[in-house]
Scaffold this motif. Structure first.
Motif, PDB file in Angstrom:
ATOM      1  N   PHE A  44       8.494  -3.258  11.387  1.00 60.25           N
ATOM      2  CA  PHE A  44       9.150  -4.328  10.632  1.00 60.25           C
ATOM      3  C   PHE A  44      10.418  -3.757  10.007  1.00 60.25           C
ATOM      4  O   PHE A  44      10.549  -2.554   9.820  1.00 60.25           O
ATOM      5  CB  PHE A  44       8.224  -4.915   9.552  1.00 60.25           C
ATOM      6  CG  PHE A  44       7.561  -3.885   8.683  1.00 60.25           C
ATOM      7  CD1 PHE A  44       8.206  -3.358   7.573  1.00 60.25           C
ATOM      8  CD2 PHE A  44       6.291  -3.423   8.986  1.00 60.25           C
ATOM      9  CE1 PHE A  44       7.597  -2.408   6.786  1.00 60.25           C
ATOM     10  CE2 PHE A  44       5.677  -2.466   8.204  1.00 60.25           C
ATOM     11  CZ  PHE A  44       6.335  -1.950   7.091  1.00 60.25           C
ATOM     12  N   ALA A  45      11.369  -4.683   9.688  1.00 52.15           N
ATOM     13  CA  ALA A  45      12.661  -4.277   9.140  1.00 52.15           C
ATOM     14  C   ALA A  45      12.800  -4.591   7.667  1.00 52.15           C
ATOM     15  O   ALA A  45      13.735  -4.120   7.035  1.00 52.15           O
ATOM     16  CB  ALA A  45      13.798  -4.945   9.927  1.00 52.15           C
ATOM     17  N   ALA A  46      11.922  -5.411   7.091  1.00 50.00           N
ATOM     18  CA  ALA A  46      11.996  -5.780   5.670  1.00 50.00           C
ATOM     19  C   ALA A  46      10.603  -5.667   5.059  1.00 50.00           C
ATOM     20  O   ALA A  46       9.614  -6.098   5.656  1.00 50.00           O
ATOM     21  CB  ALA A  46      12.534  -7.200   5.506  1.00 50.00           C
ATOM     22  N   LEU A  47      10.513  -5.087   3.851  1.00 46.81           N
ATOM     23  CA  LEU A  47       9.242  -4.881   3.162  1.00 46.81           C
ATOM     24  C   LEU A  47       9.364  -5.479   1.758  1.00 46.81           C
ATOM     25  O   LEU A  47      10.214  -5.047   0.967  1.00 46.81           O
ATOM     26  CB  LEU A  47       8.920  -3.384   3.091  1.00 46.81           C
ATOM     27  CG  LEU A  47       7.622  -2.995   2.367  1.00 46.81           C
ATOM     28  CD1 LEU A  47       6.417  -3.635   3.042  1.00 46.81           C
ATOM     29  CD2 LEU A  47       7.467  -1.476   2.335  1.00 46.81           C
ATOM     30  N   ALA A  48       8.531  -6.489   1.443  1.00 50.70           N
ATOM     31  CA  ALA A  48       8.548  -7.171   0.144  1.00 50.70           C
ATOM     32  C   ALA A  48       7.258  -6.823  -0.603  1.00 50.70           C
ATOM     33  O   ALA A  48       6.157  -7.183  -0.169  1.00 50.70           O
ATOM     34  CB  ALA A  48       8.666  -8.686   0.336  1.00 50.70           C
ATOM     35  N   LEU A  49       7.396  -6.108  -1.739  1.00 48.63           N
ATOM     36  CA  LEU A  49       6.259  -5.701  -2.566  1.00 48.63           C
ATOM     37  C   LEU A  49       6.486  -6.149  -4.013  1.00 48.63           C
ATOM     38  O   LEU A  49       6.166  -5.434  -4.957  1.00 48.63           O
ATOM     39  CB  LEU A  49       6.086  -4.187  -2.509  1.00 48.63           C
ATOM     40  CG  LEU A  49       5.763  -3.588  -1.130  1.00 48.63           C
ATOM     41  CD1 LEU A  49       5.810  -2.073  -1.177  1.00 48.63           C
ATOM     42  CD2 LEU A  49       4.387  -4.050  -0.666  1.00 48.63           C
ATOM     43  N   SER A  74      15.403  -3.425   4.392  1.00 52.70           N
ATOM     44  CA  SER A  74      15.392  -4.099   3.089  1.00 52.70           C
ATOM     45  C   SER A  74      14.071  -3.783   2.383  1.00 52.70           C
ATOM     46  O   SER A  74      12.996  -3.858   2.999  1.00 52.70           O
ATOM     47  CB  SER A  74      15.549  -5.607   3.280  1.00 52.70           C
ATOM     48  OG  SER A  74      15.460  -6.276   2.049  1.00 52.70           O
ATOM     49  N   LEU A  75      14.136  -3.442   1.071  1.00 50.76           N
ATOM     50  CA  LEU A  75      12.961  -3.097   0.285  1.00 50.76           C
ATOM     51  C   LEU A  75      13.023  -3.875  -1.035  1.00 50.76           C
ATOM     52  O   LEU A  75      14.031  -3.818  -1.746  1.00 50.76           O
ATOM     53  CB  LEU A  75      12.930  -1.588   0.010  1.00 50.76           C
ATOM     54  CG  LEU A  75      11.770  -1.076  -0.852  1.00 50.76           C
ATOM     55  CD1 LEU A  75      10.436  -1.369  -0.190  1.00 50.76           C
ATOM     56  CD2 LEU A  75      11.921   0.423  -1.104  1.00 50.76           C
ATOM     57  N   ASP A  76      11.922  -4.605  -1.364  1.00 56.79           N
ATOM     58  CA  ASP A  76      11.847  -5.431  -2.572  1.00 56.79           C
ATOM     59  C   ASP A  76      10.701  -4.896  -3.434  1.00 56.79           C
ATOM     60  O   ASP A  76       9.533  -4.953  -3.031  1.00 56.79           O
ATOM     61  CB  ASP A  76      11.618  -6.896  -2.188  1.00 56.79           C
ATOM     62  CG  ASP A  76      11.698  -7.817  -3.406  1.00 56.79           C
ATOM     63  OD1 ASP A  76      11.897  -7.291  -4.522  1.00 56.79           O
ATOM     64  OD2 ASP A  76      11.572  -9.037  -3.238  1.00 56.79           O
ATOM     65  N   LEU A  77      11.022  -4.378  -4.645  1.00 59.72           N
ATOM     66  CA  LEU A  77      10.025  -3.829  -5.565  1.00 59.72           C
ATOM     67  C   LEU A  77      10.148  -4.470  -6.945  1.00 59.72           C
ATOM     68  O   LEU A  77       9.906  -3.829  -7.967  1.00 59.72           O
ATOM     69  CB  LEU A  77      10.203  -2.313  -5.688  1.00 59.72           C
ATOM     70  CG  LEU A  77       9.844  -1.464  -4.467  1.00 59.72           C
ATOM     71  CD1 LEU A  77      10.249  -0.022  -4.695  1.00 59.72           C
ATOM     72  CD2 LEU A  77       8.368  -1.560  -4.163  1.00 59.72           C
ATOM     73  N   LYS A  78      10.526  -5.722  -7.032  1.00 65.41           N
ATOM     74  CA  LYS A  78      10.751  -6.338  -8.333  1.00 65.41           C
ATOM     75  C   LYS A  78       9.422  -6.607  -9.045  1.00 65.41           C
ATOM     76  O   LYS A  78       8.392  -6.878  -8.420  1.00 65.41           O
ATOM     77  CB  LYS A  78      11.539  -7.641  -8.169  1.00 65.41           C
ATOM     78  CG  LYS A  78      10.801  -8.746  -7.434  1.00 65.41           C
ATOM     79  CD  LYS A  78      11.685  -9.988  -7.368  1.00 65.41           C
ATOM     80  CE  LYS A  78      10.956 -11.117  -6.622  1.00 65.41           C
ATOM     81  NZ  LYS A  78      11.783 -12.340  -6.556  1.00 65.41           N
ATOM     82  N   GLY A  79       9.466  -6.523 -10.405  1.00 63.36           N
ATOM     83  CA  GLY A  79       8.314  -6.866 -11.226  1.00 63.36           C
ATOM     84  C   GLY A  79       7.146  -5.931 -11.102  1.00 63.36           C
ATOM     85  O   GLY A  79       5.995  -6.369 -11.222  1.00 63.36           O
ATOM     86  N   ASN A  80       7.363  -4.608 -10.872  1.00 66.31           N
ATOM     87  CA  ASN A  80       6.263  -3.658 -10.739  1.00 66.31           C
ATOM     88  C   ASN A  80       6.184  -2.678 -11.906  1.00 66.31           C
ATOM     89  O   ASN A  80       5.380  -1.744 -11.871  1.00 66.31           O
ATOM     90  CB  ASN A  80       6.407  -2.886  -9.427  1.00 66.31           C
ATOM     91  CG  ASN A  80       5.931  -3.681  -8.239  1.00 66.31           C
ATOM     92  OD1 ASN A  80       4.741  -3.990  -8.114  1.00 66.31           O
ATOM     93  ND2 ASN A  80       6.866  -4.066  -7.384  1.00 66.31           N
TER      94      ASN A  80
END
Length: 654
Positions: A44-49, A74-80
């Motif tokens: 995969f090319a985008a990871l949303a966590l 693309s990497l999403d780590l918001k609100g962790n």
């Protein structure tokens, strides 16, 4: 659901495109499994966590797996709620990963952990692949903004940075503004909700606009350079093809000339052999004549009675021989005239060929010189325009810095004056005596402030004078460089003229060789004429062999006709060469017209660029006038405010 996700990831071709695990509470075991799957090429090319409630150990395992990943963009780590360990893991990721282009870290409070955030900024400084970074709502203060600014001064890939809803303030805004002077790749910077003053926001927007304009100008210049390089390569290929074709034609002509020389040499050898055979025949005939003379001497007594008849026959034979001799001389003269004409035609054709070759060489040299001059002028124009733009940008940046310093000093002075006025009003109510003394002190302070204002103005004027002097120096340097380039071009022209002189010397040597060959041919013709004269003398002696001589003359005529046919074939070949030369001249004319059109187009582009430069200079002068007007307005307002304040009224009363 987490086990199902892991099974799908382990399957071949699973989870293509984007893996969205947002708002799912991931356990440490799941994080470690994902960390083991991520190294290498993930499917995969985008990871949303986002909003997954990751622990520090889980974040560390995940980011450690992403360090060697090559497919996630693309990497999403918001609100962790990342802390020190998470920030350090992010710094390590930015330092080692080369595939991530977008990173979202919204709502993570990274600014609270100074050590971790500094490590994160160090990773950002070493990264040259990240293009978009989202740091909204991370409680970043002015110290964190300064560290970010230091990282941005060395980062050359980040294009978008979102810092909304943090606590950057005035100092952080200044640090980010200062970093934009060295960072030329950042195109978008969001600073809303950070208590940053409006003038700093406007200055940031101007710097970002400058970066965007610079990127657009660089892309246009690169496109033009690519187009021009392609055109130059195509022109070089065409010139090489034309030169190769011309060399092929020259080689063919040389081969034909060598063949004709070989044929002439073979013909001369055949004629020499024929002459030797005729010498041997003449010697045998002389011996026979001597024998016949002896026989005649013996038979003179017998033939005395028939002498009169023989004399009459001899006279008739002499008249017939004279007629034949005259006919032979006329034929020889006609053959000599034809040979002279043919030789004259050959020499004229060779001279025309040499003239045409010289013209073709001169045209090619002129085309090459014009191409070199065009290329040099284009390079000089691009270099001068780039240098002028860079120096204009530096002058604008210096003016903006001086404006900010002046504004800051004015604000500080105004705040000091307001504080002093408030304190004076309170003390006036307390006692009039202390008020008079304090009024005197305030007047001294006002005088010192006026002196500082005058000093600041003098410094601003000196800085402006220095900037103008630097501009003058830059212009003089540009002129010197142009003069040096012109001298270099003149040196190239001198070298080209020397090469042309060498080519002319070679042509003169070839002409001398041709003249020597013609002299040898003339000598051979003279030798042949001498041999022909000897043959004529022998023919007068040999009256009895006239019929054989007539047959031999017919053979010579046939050979001359064959030579004439060869010469006519050579003339047709020369006509073909002339047609080829005419076609080459037409091609050269077409190429010269194309070059002229290209030159006109480039001159139009140059005029457009000069017009743009004039517009920029007009804008700079207009901005300078506006700044001078603003400074005068501020000075008048300060003076009016000082005169209208209670300090001014008390001083007037005193």
């Amino acid at each position: 659901p987490q086990e199902a996700v892991l099974r799908r990831l382990r399957e071949p071709g699973g989870a293509r495109g984007r893996l969205d695990l947002a708002a799912q509470s991931l356990s440490l075991q799941t994080c470690s499994a994902l960390g083991r799957l991520l190294p290498g090429a993930a499917p995969f090319a985008a990871l949303a966590l986002g909003d997954c409630g990751l622990s520090e150990e889980g974040v560390r395992l995940l980011l450690h797996g992403l360090c060697s990943n090559t497919t996630v963009k693309s990497l999403d780590l918001k609100g962790n709620n990342l802390r020190t360990m998470g920030a350090e893991a992010l710094g390590k990721l930015l330092r080692q990963n080369k595939s991530i282009r977008s990173l979202t870290l919204e709502w993570n409070s990274l600014g609270m952990w100074e050590e971790g955030f500094s490590f994160f900024c160090q990773g950002l400084r070493a990264n040259n692949f990240l293009q978009r970074l989202d740091l909204r709502n991370n409680q970043i203060n002015h110290q964190g903004a300064e560290e970010l600014a230091m990282a941005l001064t060395q980062n050359t890939s980040l294009q978008e940075l979102d810092l909304r809803w943090n606590n950057i303030g005035l100092l952080g805004g200044r640090a980010l503004l200062n970093c934009l002077h060295s960072n030329k790749t950042l195109k978008r910077l969001e600073l809303a909700g950070n208590n940053v003053p409006g003038d700093i926001l406007k200055a940031v927007e101007q710097a970002l606009d400058h970066n965007q304009d610079r990127e657009a100008i660089l892309s246009e210049a690169q496109n033009q350079v690519n187009i021009l390089s392609k055109e130059v390569l195509s022109l070089k290929d065409e010139k090489n093809k034309q030169f190769m074709d011309f060399m092929d034609t020259v080689d063919k002509q040389k081969e034909e000339r060598a063949r004709s020389e070989k044929m002439s040499a073979a013909r001369v050898s055949q004629l020499q052999e024929a002459l030797d055979e005729q010498y041997s025949i003449m010697n045998s005939l002389k011996t026979k004549l001597q024998m016949t003379e002896a026989a005649l001497a013996l038979s003179e007594q017998k033939v005395h009675n028939l002498g009169e008849l023989l004399n009459a026959m001899k006279q008739e034979q002499n008249s017939v021989a004279e007629c034949h001799f005259r006919e032979l001389q006329q034929q020889k003269q006609e053959g000599a005239d034809r040979e002279g004409r043919l030789l004259h035609d050959l020499s004229a054709a060779s001279e025309k060929n040499l003239l045409l070759r010289n013209q073709v060489d001169e045209l090619e040299r002129k085309c090459k010189v014009q191409q070199d001059q065009l290329f040099q002028v284009k390079q000089d124009l691009t270099n001068t325009t780039a240098e002028l733009k860079l120096r204009a940008v530096e002058a604008e940046e210096r003016l903006e810095m001086e404006k900010r310093r002046f504004k800051q000093s004015l604000e500080d002075m105004e705040s000091l004056r307001v504080k002093e006025v408030a304190r004076l009003t309170q003390q006036m109510e307390a006692s009039e005596r202390s008020m008079h003394s304090r009024i005197q002190r305030l007047e001294a302070i006002r005088i010192s402030l006026d002196e500082e204002l005058s000093q600041a103005k003098a410094a601003a004027l000196s800085e402006r004078g220095r900037a103008e002097e630097e501009l003058i120096k830059v212009r003089s340097q540009a002129r010197l460089e142009e003069q040096q380039r012109l001298e270099h071009l003149e040196e190239k022209l001198r070298m080209m003229t020397e090469s042309r002189d060498e080519a002319q010397n070679c042509c003169l040597k070839q002409k001398e060789m041709v003249a020597e060959a013609q002299a040898k041919a003339k000598q051979l013709t003279l030798y042949a004429d001498g041999l022909r004269r000897r043959l004529d003398e022998l023919q007068q002696d040999l009256d009895s062999k006239e019929e054989e001589k007539v047959t031999e003359l017919n053979k010579v005529k046939v050979e001359l006709q064959e030579q004439i046919g060869h010469l006519e074939a050579e003339r047709t070949a020369q006509d073909g060469l002339r047609e080829k030369i005419a076609a080459l001249e037409r091609q050269l004319k077409a190429l010269s017209s194309n070059h002229r059109e290209a030159l006109l187009d480039k001159e139009g582009e140059i005029s457009l660029l000069l017009e743009k430069l004039r517009m920029k200079e007009a804008e700079i002068s207009r901005l300078r006038e506006e700044e001078a007007q603003r400074a005068s307005f501020l000075q008048s307002a300060i003076m009016a405010y000082v005169q209208g304040s209670p300090l001014g009224t008390h001083s007037s009363r005193k």
